[in-house]
Design a protein around this motif. Sequence first.
Motif, PDB file in Angstrom:
ATOM      1  N   VAL A  86       0.781  -1.312  -0.119  1.00  0.00           N
ATOM      2  CA  VAL A  86       0.001   0.002   0.065  1.00  0.00           C
ATOM      3  C   VAL A  86       0.904   1.229  -0.255  1.00  0.00           C
ATOM      4  O   VAL A  86       2.138   1.270   0.589  1.00  0.00           O
ATOM      5  CB  VAL A  86      -0.890  -0.045   1.246  1.00  0.00           C
ATOM      6  CG1 VAL A  86      -0.131  -0.047   2.599  1.00  0.00           C
ATOM      7  CG2 VAL A  86      -2.003   1.226   1.042  1.00  0.00           C
ATOM      8  N   ARG A  87       0.373   2.283  -0.446  1.00  0.00           N
ATOM      9  CA  ARG A  87       1.123   3.594  -0.892  1.00  0.00           C
ATOM     10  C   ARG A  87       0.519   4.490   0.182  1.00  0.00           C
ATOM     11  O   ARG A  87      -0.596   4.994   0.005  1.00  0.00           O
ATOM     12  CB  ARG A  87       1.103   4.089  -2.140  1.00  0.00           C
ATOM     13  CG  ARG A  87       2.100   3.295  -3.258  1.00  0.00           C
ATOM     14  CD  ARG A  87       2.063   3.973  -4.681  1.00  0.00           C
ATOM     15  NE  ARG A  87       2.994   3.089  -5.339  1.00  0.00           N
ATOM     16  CZ  ARG A  87       3.861   3.762  -6.178  1.00  0.00           C
ATOM     17  NH1 ARG A  87       4.013   5.027  -6.026  1.00  0.00           N
ATOM     18  NH2 ARG A  87       4.751   3.075  -6.798  1.00  0.00           N
ATOM     19  N   LEU A  88       1.134   4.577   1.356  1.00  0.00           N
ATOM     20  CA  LEU A  88       0.646   5.481   2.451  1.00  0.00           C
ATOM     21  C   LEU A  88       1.610   6.769   2.611  1.00  0.00           C
ATOM     22  O   LEU A  88       2.942   6.616   2.585  1.00  0.00           O
ATOM     23  CB  LEU A  88       0.657   4.845   3.658  1.00  0.00           C
ATOM     24  CG  LEU A  88      -0.360   3.595   3.984  1.00  0.00           C
ATOM     25  CD1 LEU A  88      -0.091   3.262   5.367  1.00  0.00           C
ATOM     26  CD2 LEU A  88      -1.848   4.058   3.616  1.00  0.00           C
ATOM     27  N   PRO A  89       1.082   7.959   2.365  1.00  0.00           N
ATOM     28  CA  PRO A  89       2.175   9.168   2.568  1.00  0.00           C
ATOM     29  C   PRO A  89       2.708   9.062   3.892  1.00  0.00           C
ATOM     30  O   PRO A  89       1.896   9.260   5.046  1.00  0.00           O
ATOM     31  CB  PRO A  89       1.417  10.308   2.276  1.00  0.00           C
ATOM     32  CG  PRO A  89      -0.008   9.837   2.350  1.00  0.00           C
ATOM     33  CD  PRO A  89       0.060   8.371   2.238  1.00  0.00           C
ATOM     34  N   LEU A  90       4.209   9.456   4.209  1.00  0.00           N
ATOM     35  CA  LEU A  90       4.577   9.415   5.566  1.00  0.00           C
ATOM     36  C   LEU A  90       5.404  10.599   5.378  1.00  0.00           C
ATOM     37  O   LEU A  90       5.903  11.000   4.406  1.00  0.00           O
ATOM     38  CB  LEU A  90       5.403   8.322   5.745  1.00  0.00           C
ATOM     39  CG  LEU A  90       4.593   6.830   5.877  1.00  0.00           C
ATOM     40  CD1 LEU A  90       5.649   5.866   6.143  1.00  0.00           C
ATOM     41  CD2 LEU A  90       3.625   7.119   6.988  1.00  0.00           C
TER      42      LEU A  90
END
Length: 104
Positions: free
Chosen positions: A12-16
């Motif tokens: 999953v591409r989660l912005p951090l």
Amino acid sequence: MKEKRRYERFSVRLPLNLKLLTSSRTRRLDVETKDISASGAFIYTKDASYIPDDTRFLIASSYAHIRNIELKKWKRLENCAGTMVRATSEGIAVRFNRPVELFV
């Protein structure tokens, strides 16, 4: 080959937001995960070449308002600490200092 991971890994591409904790200076990076588990994440970054091994990070979710229905099930990471365990041409692998809850 038997899977050795203790926790399930999710693509999953989660912005951090990463805050690098080094003795020389503090630097922040806005990044995105390639995958994540309760024990760590692989994070896309082209800046991996200057990050020394064993660099410590404070990690936080960088999305202010979740609009994407896919992200609504994910918990926000706040003041999660981790350490870089390896770097590749794509990015870095970070091990969290303690397991985190991923879902609401």
